[in-house]
Scaffold this motif. Structure first.
Motif, short mmCIF file in Angstrom:
data_model
loop_
_atom_site.label_atom_id
_atom_site.label_comp_id
_atom_site.label_asym_id
_atom_site.label_seq_id
_atom_site.Cartn_x
_atom_site.Cartn_y
_atom_site.Cartn_z
N LEU A 140 1.92 6.35 -7.00
CA LEU A 140 0.83 7.06 -7.65
C LEU A 140 1.00 8.57 -7.53
O LEU A 140 0.73 9.32 -8.48
CB LEU A 140 -0.51 6.64 -7.05
N ILE A 141 1.43 9.04 -6.35
CA ILE A 141 1.67 10.47 -6.16
C ILE A 141 2.74 10.95 -7.13
O ILE A 141 2.59 11.99 -7.81
CB ILE A 141 2.09 10.76 -4.71
N ILE A 142 3.86 10.21 -7.22
CA ILE A 142 4.96 10.59 -8.13
C ILE A 142 4.48 10.58 -9.57
O ILE A 142 4.77 11.50 -10.35
CB ILE A 142 6.15 9.65 -7.93
N LEU A 143 3.73 9.54 -9.95
CA LEU A 143 3.22 9.43 -11.32
C LEU A 143 2.26 10.57 -11.64
O LEU A 143 2.31 11.14 -12.75
CB LEU A 143 2.53 8.08 -11.51
N ALA A 144 1.39 10.92 -10.69
CA ALA A 144 0.44 12.00 -10.92
C ALA A 144 1.15 13.33 -11.11
O ALA A 144 0.79 14.12 -12.00
CB ALA A 144 -0.53 12.08 -9.74
N VAL A 145 2.17 13.59 -10.30
CA VAL A 145 2.89 14.87 -10.40
C VAL A 145 3.67 14.94 -11.71
O VAL A 145 3.71 16.00 -12.36
CB VAL A 145 3.83 15.04 -9.19
N ILE A 146 4.27 13.84 -12.12
CA ILE A 146 5.07 13.85 -13.35
C ILE A 146 4.18 13.98 -14.59
O ILE A 146 4.51 14.73 -15.52
CB ILE A 146 5.92 12.57 -13.44
N MET A 189 0.83 -1.21 0.00
CA MET A 189 0.00 0.00 0.00
C MET A 189 0.86 1.25 0.00
O MET A 189 0.55 2.23 -0.71
CB MET A 189 -0.93 -0.01 1.22
N ALA A 190 1.94 1.24 0.78
CA ALA A 190 2.83 2.40 0.82
C ALA A 190 3.51 2.61 -0.53
O ALA A 190 3.60 3.75 -1.02
CB ALA A 190 3.88 2.22 1.92
N MET A 191 4.00 1.52 -1.14
CA MET A 191 4.64 1.64 -2.44
C MET A 191 3.66 2.12 -3.50
O MET A 191 3.97 3.02 -4.29
CB MET A 191 5.23 0.28 -2.84
N PHE A 192 2.47 1.53 -3.51
CA PHE A 192 1.46 1.88 -4.50
C PHE A 192 1.02 3.34 -4.35
O PHE A 192 0.93 4.09 -5.34
CB PHE A 192 0.26 0.94 -4.35
N GLY A 193 0.75 3.75 -3.13
CA GLY A 193 0.29 5.11 -2.89
C GLY A 193 1.32 6.16 -3.25
O GLY A 193 1.03 7.15 -3.92
N ASN A 194 2.57 5.94 -2.82
CA ASN A 194 3.63 6.92 -3.11
C ASN A 194 4.00 6.94 -4.58
O ASN A 194 4.29 8.02 -5.13
CB ASN A 194 4.87 6.61 -2.25
N LEU A 240 9.04 13.94 -1.38
CA LEU A 240 8.70 13.34 -0.09
C LEU A 240 8.22 11.91 -0.28
O LEU A 240 8.56 11.01 0.51
CB LEU A 240 7.62 14.18 0.59
N SER A 241 7.43 11.67 -1.33
CA SER A 241 6.97 10.30 -1.62
C SER A 241 8.15 9.40 -1.96
O SER A 241 8.18 8.23 -1.55
CB SER A 241 5.97 10.33 -2.78
N LEU A 242 9.12 9.93 -2.70
CA LEU A 242 10.32 9.14 -3.02
C LEU A 242 11.10 8.80 -1.76
O LEU A 242 11.58 7.67 -1.60
CB LEU A 242 11.19 9.92 -4.00
N ALA A 243 11.21 9.77 -0.84
CA ALA A 243 11.90 9.51 0.42
C ALA A 243 11.14 8.49 1.26
O ALA A 243 11.77 7.63 1.92
CB ALA A 243 12.07 10.82 1.20
N ASP A 244 9.82 8.55 1.25
CA ASP A 244 9.01 7.57 2.00
C ASP A 244 9.20 6.16 1.44
O ASP A 244 9.25 5.18 2.20
CB ASP A 244 7.53 7.95 1.94
N ILE A 245 9.30 6.04 0.11
CA ILE A 245 9.55 4.74 -0.50
C ILE A 245 10.88 4.18 -0.02
O ILE A 245 11.00 3.00 0.36
CB ILE A 245 9.51 4.85 -2.04
N GLY A 246 11.92 5.02 -0.03
CA GLY A 246 13.22 4.57 0.44
C GLY A 246 13.21 4.24 1.92
O GLY A 246 13.85 3.27 2.36
N PRO A 271 4.87 6.27 6.40
CA PRO A 271 5.03 6.27 4.94
C PRO A 271 3.84 5.72 4.19
O PRO A 271 3.60 6.10 3.04
CB PRO A 271 6.27 5.39 4.72
N MET A 272 3.07 4.83 4.83
CA MET A 272 1.89 4.27 4.17
C MET A 272 0.74 5.27 4.13
O MET A 272 0.01 5.37 3.13
CB MET A 272 1.44 3.00 4.91
N LEU A 273 0.58 6.07 5.19
CA LEU A 273 -0.55 6.98 5.28
C LEU A 273 -0.33 8.30 4.55
O LEU A 273 -1.29 8.95 4.14
CB LEU A 273 -0.88 7.27 6.75
N ASN A 274 0.92 8.72 4.40
CA ASN A 274 1.20 10.03 3.80
C ASN A 274 0.53 10.25 2.45
O ASN A 274 -0.13 11.28 2.24
CB ASN A 274 2.71 10.25 3.68
N PRO A 275 0.68 9.32 1.48
CA PRO A 275 0.04 9.57 0.18
C PRO A 275 -1.48 9.62 0.26
O PRO A 275 -2.11 10.37 -0.50
CB PRO A 275 0.52 8.39 -0.68
N PHE A 276 -2.07 8.85 1.15
CA PHE A 276 -3.53 8.87 1.27
C PHE A 276 -4.00 10.16 1.91
O PHE A 276 -5.07 10.69 1.55
CB PHE A 276 -4.00 7.66 2.09
#
Length: 331
Positions: free
Chosen positions: A65-71, A58-63, A87-93, A305-310
């Protein structure tokens, strides 16, 4: 793109540096550590594996998606969403540093070990992405300060070059912080293969297991941790003090609501990140129970990191619109 390439390049440097530290400490007899994990109960292992695997996905998918949406959406090519994607990239790492190894150890019932070099590498990436998270939250607070307090000069102050420089400076400060922690841990001497009562290589746990004098390490780590923690927090507090003061001067209630709604999601993420992190240190200071420390650590290493994108996607119309456009293209 330069920042993403820099992440990959310095990841190789981190691993190489930790290996050099390991070779220099040839007097250290320990070759690996045993990560105890969250529970020794074999009946709980499948439940824990399924729970943390789903949270990680869920954390990987959500973050992502945020990166994909912004790009993909040109409407989101603004400083606020540029910082959000980083921030989403840092959360993934951050979540990838601990959870995959924990999942492997849950599956390997008899072998839950991590090598000495692997432990140092995990510490490096843990502090790299954790400090980067903290600094990016401070940068995002400054961005909201400029947007609310100086709206007419926003495009002049937050130029693309300045935004990229802020992210790069945050990354290199985080890299320095992680290398100092890695160096300090590499100076510790372990007389035997030790058991770490945690699901990842936590620096306080390693200091407790060391058979050498840790007073100098404690002073350096405390000093570095105080600086790297105090500066972002003070920047965030100052920014929101100015933001709230500016919002209260707005005459209409509708105007105050619009101004505060632009930073509501960020404020919620700040409270979640620092609240759970502070809870770890308060719980360890009040109670010495290893199990309590592990449970509280799950909050800021996995749940945050899982909740941030949501939090950002559910409270942000622009992100929701961009995600709907992506889904409609796929369908």
């Amino acid at each position: 793109k330069v920042f993403y390439k820099s992440i990959i390049f310095h990841a190789h440097i981190l691993y190489s540096s930790c290996c050099i530290y390991m070779e220099e400490q040839n007097f250290t007899q320990v070759s690996e550590f045993l990560l105890i994990g969250l529970s020794d109960d074999p009946d709980l292992q499948p439940l824990l594996f399924g729970l943390f695997l789903s949270m990680y996905l869920m954390a990987m998918f959500g973050n992502l998606l945020i990166i994909l949406a912004v790009i993909s959406d040109s409407h989101l090519h603004t400083p606020m969403y540029f910082f959000l994607s980083n921030l989403s990239l840092a959360d993934i790492g951050f979540i990838t540093t601990t959870v995959p190894k924990m999942l492997v150890n849950i599956q390997a019932h008899s072998n839950k070990s991590i090598t000495y070099a692997g432990c140092l590498t995990q510490i490096s990436f843990f502090f790299l992405f954790g400090c980067l998270d903290s600094l990016l939250l401070a940068v995002m607070a400054y961005d909201r300060l400029v947007a609310i307090c100086h709206p007419l000069h926003y495009s002049v102050i937050m130029k693309p070059r300045i935004c990229g420089l802020l992210v790069l400076v945050s990354f290199f400060i985080s890299l320095l912080d992680s290398q100092i922690h890695c160096l300090m841990v590499s100076q510790l001497t372990f007389c035997r293969d030790a058991e770490i009562p945690h699901f990842f290589c936590d620096v306080p746990k390693l200091r407790d297991l060391a058979c050498s004098d840790t007073s100098a390490n404690n002073i350096v780590i405390f000093f570095v941790g105080t600086i790297s923690g105090f500066l972002p927090i003070s920047g965030i507090v100052f920014s929101y003090y100015r933001i709230i003061s500016s919002i209260l001067r707005v005459s209409s209630s509708n105007g105050r609501y619009k101004a505060f709604s632009t930073c509501g999601s960020h404020l919620l993420v700040v409270c979640l990140f620092y609240g759970t992190g502070l809870g770890v240190y308060l719980s360890s200071a009040i109670s010495s129970s290893p199990r309590k420390d592990e449970v509280v650590s799950v909050m800021y290493t996995v749940v945050t990191p899982m909740l941030n994108p949501f939090i950002y996607s559910l409270r942000n119309k622009d992100i929701k619109s961009a995600l709907l456009r992506i889904i409609s293209r796929i369908v």
